[in-house]
Write an enzyme that holds these catalytic residues in place. Sequence first.
Site, PDB file in Angstrom:
ATOM      1  N   SER A 114       0.912  -1.232  -0.127  1.00 13.64           N
ATOM      2  CA  SER A 114       0.198  -0.111  -0.059  1.00 13.64           C
ATOM      3  C   SER A 114       0.909   1.217   0.005  1.00 13.64           C
ATOM      4  O   SER A 114       2.106   1.124  -0.007  1.00 13.64           O
ATOM      5  CB  SER A 114      -0.913  -0.113   1.251  1.00 13.64           C
ATOM      6  OG  SER A 114      -0.032   0.010   2.383  1.00 13.64           O
ATOM      7  N   LYS A 115       0.404   2.207  -0.077  1.00 13.32           N
ATOM      8  CA  LYS A 115       0.963   3.511  -0.010  1.00 13.32           C
ATOM      9  C   LYS A 115       2.034   3.720   1.192  1.00 13.32           C
ATOM     10  O   LYS A 115       2.836   4.811   1.154  1.00 13.32           O
ATOM     11  CB  LYS A 115      -0.083   4.715  -0.492  1.00 13.32           C
ATOM     12  CG  LYS A 115      -0.546   4.767  -1.695  1.00 13.32           C
ATOM     13  CD  LYS A 115      -1.463   6.010  -1.841  1.00 13.32           C
ATOM     14  CE  LYS A 115      -2.294   5.862  -3.241  1.00 13.32           C
ATOM     15  NZ  LYS A 115      -3.215   7.258  -3.538  1.00 13.32           N
ATOM     16  N   ARG A 116       1.327   3.276   2.343  1.00  9.41           N
ATOM     17  CA  ARG A 116       2.417   3.212   3.361  1.00  9.41           C
ATOM     18  C   ARG A 116       3.656   2.883   3.172  1.00  9.41           C
ATOM     19  O   ARG A 116       4.613   3.092   4.005  1.00  9.41           O
ATOM     20  CB  ARG A 116       1.687   2.708   4.601  1.00  9.41           C
ATOM     21  CG  ARG A 116       1.717   1.586   4.784  1.00  9.41           C
ATOM     22  CD  ARG A 116       0.514   1.017   5.869  1.00  9.41           C
ATOM     23  NE  ARG A 116       0.231  -0.461   6.015  1.00  9.41           N
ATOM     24  CZ  ARG A 116       0.921  -1.366   6.629  1.00  9.41           C
ATOM     25  NH1 ARG A 116       2.110  -0.675   7.135  1.00  9.41           N
ATOM     26  NH2 ARG A 116       0.548  -2.530   6.696  1.00  9.41           N
ATOM     27  N   HIS A 117       3.607   1.638   2.360  1.00 13.73           N
ATOM     28  CA  HIS A 117       5.123   1.107   1.947  1.00 13.73           C
ATOM     29  C   HIS A 117       5.792   1.966   0.963  1.00 13.73           C
ATOM     30  O   HIS A 117       7.200   2.213   1.002  1.00 13.73           O
ATOM     31  CB  HIS A 117       5.023  -0.227   1.397  1.00 13.73           C
ATOM     32  CG  HIS A 117       4.266  -1.072   2.473  1.00 13.73           C
ATOM     33  ND1 HIS A 117       2.864  -1.599   2.185  1.00 13.73           N
ATOM     34  CD2 HIS A 117       4.673  -1.647   3.816  1.00 13.73           C
ATOM     35  CE1 HIS A 117       2.509  -2.399   3.223  1.00 13.73           C
ATOM     36  NE2 HIS A 117       3.630  -2.529   4.206  1.00 13.73           N
TER      37      HIS A 117
END
Length: 371
Positions: free
Chosen positions: A241-244
């Site tokens: 996801s965008k947190r990665h």
Amino acid sequence: MASVRTRFAPSATGALHVGGVRTALFSYLFARHFGGRFVLRIEDTDRQRSTQAWVDEIVGALQWLRIEWDEGPFFQTQRMDLYRETIERLLDKGLAYRCTCTPDELEAKRKVAMQGGGSLGYDRHCRPGFGPGPIAGRPAAIRFAVPTEGEAVIDDLVKERVVFRYADVDDFVIARSDGWPTYNLVVTVDDAAMEISHVIRGDDLLPSTPKQIALYQALDAPVPSFAHLPQVLGVDRARLSKRHAATAVTSYRELGYYPDALVNFLARLGWSHGDQEVFSRTELIHAFSLQNVGKSAGVFNLEKLDWLNFQYLKARTPEELASDLRPFMASRGIVVPGDDAWLAKMAGTLRERAKTLGELTDMAGFYLADD
């Protein structure tokens, strides 16, 4: 190997995800390795969410990465006559039937089954010989009559043998009550019509495979070979996801990564060839095989991508870097003083410290700002 035909069939409902690009890349490399054909097909039957803007972004991303298709792009919304003809053929052969069960009725049955510990699948209420049949005058969806006995056996080229009992597979909807065909119908009809020999896709689609095999058999069409790829995960083993990291492929172009570096990185997500890390595109095509695709998920490690991109960046001469930087800086609204010779000298002083064109541009601020 007989003639190889692979395809990539993204949905036109959002930006192209890095996991999707890896699927496209593996399909492309497999076809190129065997001298076959690679087909691009756009799944645009979601009328609420599919847009031309997403189509343009998908096509542009593949072109930037130089994942080149031999046929297409084909659009499912332009193939409706073929799908409707197929549905009528299945109805005429008694391999599909009209179902007038409403969503509320189906939900009520599901709740009763949950309370009683019964099967949550469709009870074949409208299937001839199994229930009272459809109610006249009601809108009708079309369901496929799944065999009640036997098995769908998948000799998967990544996961090896997977077996599904048809008794555990619902009579699934192949056309909604408004006449619009569903995913399992259109993907099977298209793959059969386009003579796709190998379907390479994410393993999240594995549960739909027995439904599609039953449809191939009903249509007297050859069943392709399947290869279901493990998912791409973040470094914490959670779904990427965008947190990665950025998940849209176009984000990496805007950040200043080289397309060949990203292709190299994605190829190594779950595939290996000895200890080699850096591959030219020709080397990837020559070396690629599904036998060397791992069964466990690939981990998207941004540090690894940065390291790979640095290898590509430092291999460029100062003059080549100048050629790379001028349009990149212009896309950020930066006016570059001097000619290419000046820009090459500037790039030469920073190339050993920057991992991307974006970082190099940021480092060059003291060359470019008056203050």
